[in-house]
Design a protein around this motif. Structure first.
Motif, PDB file in Angstrom:
ATOM      1  N   ARG A  49       0.828  -1.209   0.000  1.00  0.00           N
ATOM      2  CA  ARG A  49       0.000   0.000   0.000  1.00  0.00           C
ATOM      3  C   ARG A  49       0.867   1.266   0.000  1.00  0.00           C
ATOM      4  O   ARG A  49       0.582   2.213  -0.720  1.00  0.00           O
ATOM      5  N   TYR A  50       1.905   1.288   0.837  1.00  0.00           N
ATOM      6  CA  TYR A  50       2.789   2.453   0.938  1.00  0.00           C
ATOM      7  C   TYR A  50       4.235   1.982   1.045  1.00  0.00           C
ATOM      8  O   TYR A  50       4.537   1.026   1.765  1.00  0.00           O
ATOM      9  N   THR A 138       0.448   6.685   7.471  1.00  0.00           N
ATOM     10  CA  THR A 138       1.764   6.813   6.857  1.00  0.00           C
ATOM     11  C   THR A 138       2.820   7.301   7.841  1.00  0.00           C
ATOM     12  O   THR A 138       4.022   7.110   7.618  1.00  0.00           O
ATOM     13  N   GLU A 338       1.302   9.533  -5.100  1.00  0.00           N
ATOM     14  CA  GLU A 338       0.522   8.375  -5.552  1.00  0.00           C
ATOM     15  C   GLU A 338       0.958   7.983  -6.962  1.00  0.00           C
ATOM     16  O   GLU A 338       0.873   8.791  -7.898  1.00  0.00           O
ATOM     17  N   THR A 362       5.592   6.862  -0.817  1.00  0.00           N
ATOM     18  CA  THR A 362       4.950   6.453  -2.060  1.00  0.00           C
ATOM     19  C   THR A 362       3.670   5.711  -1.744  1.00  0.00           C
ATOM     20  O   THR A 362       3.690   4.696  -1.028  1.00  0.00           O
ATOM     21  N   LYS A 363       2.536   6.195  -2.254  1.00  0.00           N
ATOM     22  CA  LYS A 363       1.264   5.461  -2.172  1.00  0.00           C
ATOM     23  C   LYS A 363       1.112   4.679  -3.453  1.00  0.00           C
ATOM     24  O   LYS A 363       1.018   5.249  -4.544  1.00  0.00           O
ATOM     25  N   VAL A 365      -0.566   2.418  -6.264  1.00  0.00           N
ATOM     26  CA  VAL A 365      -1.845   2.089  -6.885  1.00  0.00           C
ATOM     27  C   VAL A 365      -1.668   0.762  -7.615  1.00  0.00           C
ATOM     28  O   VAL A 365      -0.867   0.656  -8.553  1.00  0.00           O
TER      29      VAL A 365
END
Length: 366
Positions: A49-50, A138, A338, A362-363, A365
């Motif tokens: 996810r992150y 986060t 993202e 960093t998110k 996707v």
């Protein structure tokens, strides 16, 4: 959702001579698609996810010292890049206790994650993340993760910080430095805290952090290392060159300038040297090196794992400080970008151009 059978991941393709290269024949990383293996006992399949972006990851690619002396194993060629990560559990081996790692649960690993959409993680290395509506998750990769814990342990145990200290922190607008200045000013209550950052906007933000939670805000300062008057500004901010503690994140010219502003018997906690990480092993030139003798300075290198037994207490104190407003954690305290898996290396490289404020995350996707 059916179990994924493959994943895209970034692997180390070539060791860079200097700054990592994003594309072309000398690209540092290669994006590949690989099958996901069946889980073994004690393992989890996780969906990223992150990702945590940390300057020290440059050393994961190529050790800054002989590899047999480095404190961590580096990434082998052809293997995925290491990273701290927050991920979602999508499958658990039958041997894993469901009460600790349920499907859909978010988990964190500070060092055992990789740049991959999906990856296998030992449950022993997966710490559950409990959502908090007041604090973004986060921050478990920032203030409550490696950067914040490095700031806490470095100040308390390497520098032995005290309330009567004059403390200087470099990279004060970064993930570690922004927590370090707040610990010194707002948790310990040091009489004077001086941040060093690049540019007036970042310096203004650091000064806003130093005005929280105490009555001593007017005594604190932040100086711009990009200014032509940096040395004079730092000397003035440290009361004529009498800093008693320096928390060093950058090395190089900034370290050299601070050495000339240290008090007798001052302590230097060396957390990192980001100014040297991409300079192709060029030697660090220090004109003021003899100040270590002249001022009888103590330099202490450290990594946060040196103080592993102190980390639960550190997390608890940082959490309490965030809850009471003495540790500022808001949208200005992190930069979240993202992207899809294709953009992960480019986001990480932002660390070395000074584009982020606070923690860079960093998110992903997928």
């Amino acid at each position: 959702m059916s179990r994924p059978t493959e994943t895209r991941r970034w692997v180390l393709a070539k060791k860079p001579a200097g700054l990592p290269v994003l594309s072309g024949p000398d690209a540092t990383f290669r994006l590949e698609t690989v099958p996901l293996p069946p889980l073994q006992a004690g393992q989890l399949l996780c969906k990223a996810r992150y990702f945590s972006n940390d300057a020290g990851q440059r050393g994961f690619i190529e050790s800054p010292v002989p590899a047999d002396r480095y404190y961590i194993n580096t990434v082998p060629l052809g293997e995925p890049m290491f990273a701290g990560v927050i991920a979602e559990v999508v499958e658990a081996h039958a041997s894993v206790s469901e009460s600790h790692h349920q499907l859909g649960q978010l988990v964190m690993s500070l060092h055992m994650g990789v740049w991959s959409e999906y990856f296998v993680l030992d449950a022993a290395h997966a710490q559950p993340v409990v959502p908090n509506g007041k604090i973004a998750m986060t921050h478990h990769l920032g203030a409550f993760g490696g950067p914040g814990l490095a700031a806490y342990t470095g100040l308390h145990y390497a520098a032995r910080i005290k309330p009567d200290d004059i403390v200087v922190v470099s990279a004060a607008a970064g993930a570690t430095g922004s927590v370090a200045v707040q610990i010194a000013a707002n948790l310990v209550g040091c009489r004077r805290v001086v941040g060093i950052a690049g540019g007036e906007a970042k310096c203004a933000w650091v000064r806003s952090l130093l005005s929280k939670g105490n009555d001593n805000g007017a005594q604190h300062a932040c100086v711009d290392y990009k200014s032509p008057h940096f040395a004079a500004d730092l000397k003035r901010a440290t009361e004529g060159g009498n800093a008693t503690v320096y928390f060093d994140n950058v090395g190089g010219d900034v370290l050299d300038t601070v050495l000339g502003c240290m008090a007798r018997a001052g302590r230097v906690a060396v957390c990192g040297a980001v100014s040297t990480y991409n300079n192709n092993n060029a030697p660090m030139a220090l004109r003021n090196w003899f100040e270590i003798v002249n001022r009888r300075l103590t330099l202490q290198g450290f990594i946060l794992l040196d103080f592993a037994d102190k980390l639960p207490g550190a997390v608890a104190e940082l959490g309490e400080a965030a809850a009471t407003g003495r540790l500022r954690l808001d949208g200005a305290s992190e930069t979240v970008v993202e992207v899809g898996i294709e953009g992960v290396p480019a986001v990480w490289l932002r660390l070395y151009s000074g584009l982020n404020q606070g923690k860079l995350v960093t998110k992903l996707v997928v």
